[in-house]
Design a protein around this motif. Structure first.
Motif, PDB file in Angstrom:
ATOM      1  N   LEU A 105      42.839   0.948  81.651  1.00 31.72           N
ATOM      2  CA  LEU A 105      42.388  -0.520  81.877  1.00 31.72           C
ATOM      3  C   LEU A 105      41.579  -1.279  81.050  1.00 31.72           C
ATOM      4  O   LEU A 105      41.234  -2.410  81.156  1.00 31.72           O
ATOM      5  CB  LEU A 105      41.514  -0.457  83.107  1.00 31.72           C
TER       6      LEU A 105
ATOM      7  N   HIS B 243      36.114  -5.328  81.391  1.00 33.14           N
ATOM      8  CA  HIS B 243      37.159  -5.450  80.393  1.00 33.14           C
ATOM      9  C   HIS B 243      36.370  -5.752  79.179  1.00 33.14           C
ATOM     10  O   HIS B 243      35.796  -6.711  78.905  1.00 33.14           O
ATOM     11  CB  HIS B 243      38.188  -6.525  80.819  1.00 33.14           C
TER      12      HIS B 243
ATOM     13  N   SER C 284      37.359  -5.689  86.041  1.00 35.93           N
ATOM     14  CA  SER C 284      38.720  -5.655  86.843  1.00 35.93           C
ATOM     15  C   SER C 284      38.820  -4.090  87.556  1.00 35.93           C
ATOM     16  O   SER C 284      39.635  -4.399  88.721  1.00 35.93           O
ATOM     17  CB  SER C 284      39.820  -5.234  85.701  1.00 35.93           C
ATOM     18  N   PRO C 285      38.311  -2.908  87.315  1.00 37.16           N
ATOM     19  CA  PRO C 285      38.306  -1.972  88.068  1.00 37.16           C
ATOM     20  C   PRO C 285      37.685  -2.198  89.649  1.00 37.16           C
ATOM     21  O   PRO C 285      38.327  -1.920  90.702  1.00 37.16           O
ATOM     22  CB  PRO C 285      37.290  -1.080  87.415  1.00 37.16           C
TER      23      PRO C 285
END
Length: 484
Positions: A476, A346, A353-354
């Motif tokens: 994202l 991020h 986060s992915p």
């Protein structure tokens, strides 16, 4: 300060080379001996010691032989970690088994490990710990009977979703949660150990009389008992995942191992003795939550403290597992063995986060489809398959590449013993009690071949995958990380 420097030296949408795993391991820039001991012991002491004792006893048939299994598991973990310590002083890179297999055997077996670890092993480990948390969290609401599986699984799923939010939002929040819950973990074990010593002093030794009567002798039963015991020792190789962050790895790695693992082994043996002092073997076997039953018998009206402490402990362990779970995924993506999106972070929060969301989804699938015992058995089968491959790589280096510089050398008999144990743990359950699920796991591992050659070997990336990656990046708010 590192995060501030990176934020000021890069444009707003440029990449950062910090993932959540990296940030966790770089909080103090260097990991010394005390931090290394804490990292190993804190990872090892999780949910297993509160869940596995009844299953080790079930498969071995009596208290004395189950205690021998616990001691043997500790010895095997010690031998394995000493072998890994030599590997860590030869190949001074983070990543554990993945990086060792990649450097010794090449790209293809390393890809199979990463593929299996990211899709199966890491999510299965997280699912098992969260199921353990759920058992203890809901047990007080169902006194005198087993908790409904639907309630347990829903609670475990809620735990994973909460962990996903915490870890995706803020690195500092995630580390704070882990530190706070570690204190609860140590307090719970200390209460159990002291309570057991008091019971023994009062003469409650009935469970240890004729301790070896009815021992199971089948190689499959012993192998499965080892699986359940070794689950509680999982994490003995954790320091090898952070070799790049160690201060003087050639000294710190072996010393931390020699301190942490005997400490955890002694603690586990004392906790098992305490369980058996408070309960008969049949009572222990019928308990769905061993530590809660112990609390009911020993602490009386204060028994709720054990249930609360163990729930907090296992939640903290879940957070630690989830926090570091994306590291292999991140490094594999960095080496080109996983989709690019999984190596991204991020742009503002500096969390991967992915990778965290992917791990969360896979863990939820594991919770829906399995139970604690089956997850641990299949997790251990895959883990020891790759542990054996890694140890065979060390033996290759010791025999064929003795000239490589290494500051620590383990006697060759120790990795040979670990390799023999790994072969036994992989083959014994297959020979004694073959299960079709094992065949499915093996088929899954080799199904990676279908992906490896077109996507990794020949780099045939369809255009639509690049389009999906771009859209996911925007959605994202993540950017590619740079390789160290």
């Amino acid at each position: 300060s590192t995060m501030r420097e990176r934020k000021t030296t890069h444009p707003p949408h440029s990449s950062t080379d910090l993932s959540e795993g990296k940030e966790k391991l770089r909080l103090k820039q260097e990991v010394g001996l005390i931090s290394g001991v804490s990292l190993i012991a804190g990872t090892m002491i999780g949910s297993g010691i509160f869940m596995s004792p009844e299953w080790v006893l079930y498969h071995m048939g009596n208290p004395a032989s189950s205690l021998l299994i616990w001691a043997a598991c500790g010895l095997l973990a010690m031998f394995g970690s000493l072998s890994y310590a030599e590997l860590g002083t030869i190949i001074k890179e983070s990543g554990g088994e993945y990086i060792y297999i990649l450097r010794i055997f090449g790209s293809f077996p390393a890809f199979l490990f990463a593929y299996t670890s990211v899709i199966l092993v890491r999510p299965a480990g997280l699912a098992a710990v969260c199921l353990s948390f759920a058992e203890y969290a809901v047990a007080p609401f169902y006194p005198g009977c087993s908790s409904p599986q639907v309630v347990v699984k829903c609670t475990a799923a809620a735990c994973i979703l909460l962990l996903t939010i915490i870890n995706c939002l803020n690195v500092r929040l995630a580390t704070s949660v882990m530190n706070i819950f570690t204190a609860a973990k140590l307090l719970a074990l200390l209460v159990i150990v002291v309570g057991g010593l008091v019971l023994l002093a009062k003469g409650q030794t009935q469970s240890f009389q004729n301790g070896f009567q009815g021992t199971s002798a089948g190689i499959g039963a012993v192998g499965v008992a080892f699986y359940q015991g070794l689950w509680s020792y999982d994490g003995w190789n954790n320091l090898n995942y952070v070799t790049e962050e160690l201060k003087k790895p050639e000294v710190t790695l072996p010393r931390a191992v020699m301190i942490a693992i005997p400490l955890v082994t002694c603690l586990y043996l004392l906790v098992n003795v305490s369980y058996l002092a408070a309960m008969t073997p049949s009572e222990l076997l019928s308990s769905g939550a061993v530590a809660v039953t112990w609390g009911d018998k020993v602490l009386g009206s204060w028994a709720w403290l054990i249930s609360l402490s163990v729930a907090l402990s296992t939640f903290g362990s879940s957070n630690g597992t989830f926090f570091s779970g994306g590291r292999v995924c991140y490094i594999a993506a960095r080496e080109g063995h996983m989709p690019d999106i999984l190596s991204m972070a991020h742009v503002r929060r500096l969390t991967p986060s992915p990778a965290l969301m992917f791990t969360s989804v896979m863990s939820l699938i594991m919770i829906v489809s399995g139970n604690f015992t089956s997850i641990v058995n299949f997790f251990s089968f895959i883990a020891w398959l790759f542990y054996g491959m890694t140890i065979s790589g060390l033996l290759y280096l010791k025999i064929k590449k003795p000239e490589l510089p290494r500051s620590y050398k383990v006697p060759i008999i120790i990795p040979i013993i670990v390799l023999m144990a790994a072969v036994y743990l992989v083959l014994a359950p297959i020979i004694d009690q073959p299960q079709i699920e094992i065949l499915y796991i093996i088929a899954f591992i080799f199904s990676g071949i279908i992906l490896y050659f077109p996507l990794v070997r020949f780099r045939c990336h369809p255009r639509f995958l690049q389009t999906i990656t771009s859209h996911l990046q925007l959605f994202l708010e993540v950017a590619p990380t740079t390789k160290d």
